[in-house]
Write a protein that holds these residues in place. Structure first.
Motif, PDB file in Angstrom:
ATOM      1  N   VAL A  60      -7.403 -26.139   9.366  1.00 12.49           N
ATOM      2  CA  VAL A  60      -7.708 -27.143   8.346  1.00 12.49           C
ATOM      3  C   VAL A  60      -6.857 -28.389   8.565  1.00 12.49           C
ATOM      4  O   VAL A  60      -7.330 -29.527   8.423  1.00 12.49           O
ATOM      5  N   GLY A  61      -5.590 -28.177   8.937  1.00 15.43           N
ATOM      6  CA  GLY A  61      -4.726 -29.307   9.238  1.00 15.43           C
ATOM      7  C   GLY A  61      -5.273 -30.145  10.383  1.00 15.43           C
ATOM      8  O   GLY A  61      -5.210 -31.382  10.354  1.00 15.43           O
ATOM      9  N   GLY A  62      -5.815 -29.486  11.403  1.00 13.97           N
ATOM     10  CA  GLY A  62      -6.427 -30.206  12.513  1.00 13.97           C
ATOM     11  C   GLY A  62      -7.621 -31.032  12.062  1.00 13.97           C
ATOM     12  O   GLY A  62      -7.814 -32.169  12.512  1.00 13.97           O
ATOM     13  N   ILE A  63      -8.422 -30.469  11.159  1.00 16.59           N
ATOM     14  CA  ILE A  63      -9.575 -31.201  10.615  1.00 16.59           C
ATOM     15  C   ILE A  63      -9.097 -32.420   9.818  1.00 16.59           C
ATOM     16  O   ILE A  63      -9.682 -33.517   9.902  1.00 16.59           O
ATOM     17  N   PHE A  64      -8.017 -32.238   9.063  1.00 23.48           N
ATOM     18  CA  PHE A  64      -7.443 -33.366   8.312  1.00 23.48           C
ATOM     19  C   PHE A  64      -7.009 -34.481   9.266  1.00 23.48           C
ATOM     20  O   PHE A  64      -7.197 -35.668   8.976  1.00 23.48           O
ATOM     21  N   ALA A  95      -1.399 -33.107   6.375  1.00 23.09           N
ATOM     22  CA  ALA A  95      -1.782 -32.162   7.437  1.00 23.09           C
ATOM     23  C   ALA A  95      -0.608 -31.356   7.979  1.00 23.09           C
ATOM     24  O   ALA A  95      -0.719 -30.132   8.156  1.00 23.09           O
ATOM     25  N   PRO A  96       0.554 -31.971   8.253  1.00 25.97           N
ATOM     26  CA  PRO A  96       1.683 -31.180   8.767  1.00 25.97           C
ATOM     27  C   PRO A  96       2.175 -30.096   7.806  1.00 25.97           C
ATOM     28  O   PRO A  96       2.763 -29.105   8.249  1.00 25.97           O
ATOM     29  N   ALA A  97       1.934 -30.262   6.504  1.00 32.73           N
ATOM     30  CA  ALA A  97       2.299 -29.206   5.557  1.00 32.73           C
ATOM     31  C   ALA A  97       1.481 -27.954   5.834  1.00 32.73           C
ATOM     32  O   ALA A  97       1.968 -26.821   5.678  1.00 32.73           O
ATOM     33  N   LEU A  98       0.243 -28.121   6.261  1.00 28.57           N
ATOM     34  CA  LEU A  98      -0.599 -26.981   6.621  1.00 28.57           C
ATOM     35  C   LEU A  98      -0.129 -26.359   7.933  1.00 28.57           C
ATOM     36  O   LEU A  98      -0.170 -25.136   8.107  1.00 28.57           O
ATOM     37  N   PHE A  99       0.335 -27.183   8.862  1.00 27.96           N
ATOM     38  CA  PHE A  99       0.914 -26.650  10.099  1.00 27.96           C
ATOM     39  C   PHE A  99       2.147 -25.809   9.767  1.00 27.96           C
ATOM     40  O   PHE A  99       2.357 -24.736  10.335  1.00 27.96           O
ATOM     41  N   ALA A 100       2.976 -26.327   8.856  1.00 28.42           N
ATOM     42  CA  ALA A 100       4.192 -25.613   8.461  1.00 28.42           C
ATOM     43  C   ALA A 100       3.860 -24.259   7.848  1.00 28.42           C
ATOM     44  O   ALA A 100       4.540 -23.259   8.101  1.00 28.42           O
ATOM     45  N   ALA A 101       2.807 -24.200   7.030  1.00 26.28           N
ATOM     46  CA  ALA A 101       2.409 -22.931   6.410  1.00 26.28           C
ATOM     47  C   ALA A 101       2.080 -21.888   7.470  1.00 26.28           C
ATOM     48  O   ALA A 101       2.429 -20.707   7.334  1.00 26.28           O
ATOM     49  N   SER A 102       1.408 -22.303   8.533  1.00 25.82           N
ATOM     50  CA  SER A 102       1.070 -21.376   9.610  1.00 25.82           C
ATOM     51  C   SER A 102       2.328 -20.895  10.336  1.00 25.82           C
ATOM     52  O   SER A 102       2.442 -19.725  10.694  1.00 25.82           O
ATOM     53  N   TYR A 247      10.646 -51.848   8.837  1.00 18.73           N
ATOM     54  CA  TYR A 247      10.419 -52.028  10.276  1.00 18.73           C
ATOM     55  C   TYR A 247       9.397 -51.035  10.815  1.00 18.73           C
ATOM     56  O   TYR A 247       8.541 -51.387  11.630  1.00 18.73           O
ATOM     57  N   LEU A 248       9.460 -49.778  10.368  1.00 23.62           N
ATOM     58  CA  LEU A 248       8.551 -48.758  10.889  1.00 23.62           C
ATOM     59  C   LEU A 248       7.100 -49.037  10.481  1.00 23.62           C
ATOM     60  O   LEU A 248       6.173 -48.839  11.271  1.00 23.62           O
ATOM     61  N   LEU A 249       6.893 -49.480   9.242  1.00 28.24           N
ATOM     62  CA  LEU A 249       5.538 -49.751   8.777  1.00 28.24           C
ATOM     63  C   LEU A 249       4.974 -51.059   9.340  1.00 28.24           C
ATOM     64  O   LEU A 249       3.777 -51.310   9.231  1.00 28.24           O
ATOM     65  N   ARG A 250       5.817 -51.860   9.933  1.00 28.72           N
ATOM     66  CA  ARG A 250       5.324 -53.098  10.541  1.00 28.72           C
ATOM     67  C   ARG A 250       4.949 -52.921  12.005  1.00 28.72           C
ATOM     68  O   ARG A 250       4.473 -53.865  12.643  1.00 28.72           O
ATOM     69  N   HIS A 251       5.208 -51.737  12.551  1.00 30.61           N
ATOM     70  CA  HIS A 251       4.904 -51.494  13.961  1.00 30.61           C
ATOM     71  C   HIS A 251       4.097 -50.190  14.082  1.00 30.61           C
ATOM     72  O   HIS A 251       4.625 -49.095  13.842  1.00 30.61           O
ATOM     73  N   GLU A 252       2.847 -50.306  14.441  1.00 32.11           N
ATOM     74  CA  GLU A 252       1.918 -49.173  14.447  1.00 32.11           C
ATOM     75  C   GLU A 252       2.279 -48.107  15.457  1.00 32.11           C
ATOM     76  O   GLU A 252       2.007 -46.917  15.246  1.00 32.11           O
ATOM     77  N   HIS A 253       2.889 -48.485  16.562  1.00 31.78           N
ATOM     78  CA  HIS A 253       3.136 -47.506  17.629  1.00 31.78           C
ATOM     79  C   HIS A 253       4.053 -46.378  17.173  1.00 31.78           C
ATOM     80  O   HIS A 253       3.995 -45.278  17.721  1.00 31.78           O
ATOM     81  N   PHE A 254       4.899 -46.628  16.177  1.00 39.45           N
ATOM     82  CA  PHE A 254       5.772 -45.557  15.681  1.00 39.45           C
ATOM     83  C   PHE A 254       4.949 -44.401  15.111  1.00 39.45           C
ATOM     84  O   PHE A 254       5.312 -43.234  15.255  1.00 39.45           O
ATOM     85  N   LEU A 255       3.852 -44.718  14.425  1.00 40.20           N
ATOM     86  CA  LEU A 255       2.985 -43.678  13.858  1.00 40.20           C
ATOM     87  C   LEU A 255       2.424 -42.783  14.959  1.00 40.20           C
ATOM     88  O   LEU A 255       2.400 -41.554  14.825  1.00 40.20           O
ATOM     89  N   TYR A 256       2.001 -43.379  16.048  1.00 32.61           N
ATOM     90  CA  TYR A 256       1.389 -42.605  17.125  1.00 32.61           C
ATOM     91  C   TYR A 256       2.421 -41.805  17.926  1.00 32.61           C
ATOM     92  O   TYR A 256       2.108 -40.731  18.433  1.00 32.61           O
ATOM     93  N   VAL A 257       3.643 -42.328  18.005  1.00 31.51           N
ATOM     94  CA  VAL A 257       4.688 -41.619  18.756  1.00 31.51           C
ATOM     95  C   VAL A 257       5.287 -40.483  17.941  1.00 31.51           C
ATOM     96  O   VAL A 257       5.412 -39.348  18.415  1.00 31.51           O
ATOM     97  N   PHE A 258       5.664 -40.767  16.685  1.00 28.09           N
ATOM     98  CA  PHE A 258       6.409 -39.807  15.877  1.00 28.09           C
ATOM     99  C   PHE A 258       5.559 -38.997  14.905  1.00 28.09           C
ATOM    100  O   PHE A 258       6.093 -38.162  14.177  1.00 28.09           O
ATOM    101  N   ASP A 259       4.265 -39.229  14.872  1.00 26.04           N
ATOM    102  CA  ASP A 259       3.385 -38.434  14.016  1.00 26.04           C
ATOM    103  C   ASP A 259       2.237 -37.853  14.835  1.00 26.04           C
ATOM    104  O   ASP A 259       2.162 -36.648  15.060  1.00 26.04           O
ATOM    105  N   ALA A 260       1.359 -38.710  15.316  1.00 28.95           N
ATOM    106  CA  ALA A 260       0.167 -38.235  16.031  1.00 28.95           C
ATOM    107  C   ALA A 260       0.523 -37.387  17.245  1.00 28.95           C
ATOM    108  O   ALA A 260       0.022 -36.268  17.402  1.00 28.95           O
TER     109      ALA A 260
END
Length: 318
Positions: A60-64, A95-102, A247-260
């Motif tokens: 389900v987390g993957g679908i999210f 979604a990561p909360a669902l990963f944590a549950a697993s 600073y983090l919310l002004r630069h999109e690449h942080f989302l893809y590196v540290f989340d996605a």
């Protein structure tokens, strides 16, 4: 098509709340839609084929994640549209909360596999319940925060942000404690067995063989997954604490590196080291309830029998 006559503040204006401080990239979102689709589809196949239904939260987390990045694709067409923003913000957040549950559920099954319940810092019957309850609390707080932000007013966006931060801190606290529990069990179990490899019989229709319990491999996979989720959660906390103009919310690449990337890594890791091995290796043999001492005695007895010895002549084997 968005209304071009509608006034929109500058993305660099620190005195206003804007949905994005940049123009969302379409290519990056599409790449991760494809990536998460592939690993999620494989997890769906693995869950059905191995009947590891307890791993459904990860699916389900993957679908999210997939739907969340679809939201970012939509935002790339109109970054001022609230609907796609809330879609990606909320789903990628929870979604990561669902990963944590697993992850929590796997540790309890590892403890069952090796019969080491007495060595766990938290009793096994409470292990999954405690951490999953904490995960549910975190999930609900983050979801509630995202829901409040969906109202769309400046006050609701700020209030939702604060609730999300609390939910993320709850996730970090419980996940940190989980890592301590897992590490403590690993250390105690290793010491208990004096660094010996644990062996147990696997029965087939025609023969009896000896196989190594793969508990270490799956425990190391838990450590890696836990580290990835923890790093991502810390990143999110810092991101929200820095505020909408941080600073983090002004630069999109942080989302893809540290989340996605990190969450994709978690899903691929469990594609490769799938927990079905933990729950199926000895499931048919009813080994889950065998205490550690009884298991060791059984292994010792089988070793003597297979060696063709008995009585005092076998003492050297134990």
């Amino acid at each position: 098509m968005s209304d071009t006559s509608t006034y929109h503040p500058s993305l660099d204006d620190p005195n206003v709340f804007v949905l994005y401080r940049y123009h969302p990239t379409r290519a990056g979102a599409i790449i991760f839609i494809v990536a998460f689709f592939l690993t999620t589809a494989l997890h769906g196949y693995q869950i059905v084929s191995h009947r590891t239904w307890y791993f459904l939260p990860l699916l389900v987390g993957g679908i999210f994640e997939i739907i969340g990045y679809v939201g970012r694709v939509l935002s790339s067409y109109d970054q001022w549209a609230l609907g796609p923003y809330i879609m990606q913000s909320l789903l990628l957040l929870v979604a990561p909360a669902l990963f944590a549950a697993s992850v929590y559920m796997i540790l309890g099954r590892i403890i069952l596999l090796v019969g080491g319940e007495e060595l766990a810092l938290v009793p096994r019957r409470w292990l999954t319940k405690v951490f999953v309850m904490g995960d549910v609390l975190s999930f609900c707080l983050q979801g509630a925060g995202g829901g409040i932000q969906a109202i769309g007013t400046l006050s609701s966006l700020n209030t939702g942000e604060k609730i999300i931060i609390v939910g993320l801190f709850v996730q970090i606290v419980f996940f940190g404690f989980f890592i301590v529990v897992a590490g403590s069990f690993h250390l105690r179990f290793t010491r208990h067995n004096q660094r010996k490899q644990i062996m147990t019989p696997t029965f087939t229709a025609t023969t009896t063989t000896m196989t190594t319990i793969p508990w270490k491999k799956h425990l190391y996979a838990l450590y890696i997954a836990s580290a990835l989720v923890m790093i991502r959660s810390i990143f999110r906390v810092v991101e929200y604490l820095m505020g909408n103009n941080g600073y983090l919310l002004r630069h999109e690449h942080f989302l893809y590196v540290f989340d996605a990337t990190l969450m994709f890594g978690v899903m691929v890791l469990f594609n490769v080291v799938h927990p079905s091995e933990v729950t199926t290796v000895y499931k048919d043999n009813n080994r889950y309830s065998v205490p550690l001492e009884a298991r060791e005695m059984m292994v010792s007895t089988m070793t003597r029998r297979d060696s063709g010895c008995s009585g005092r002549s076998c003492r050297s084997l134990v």
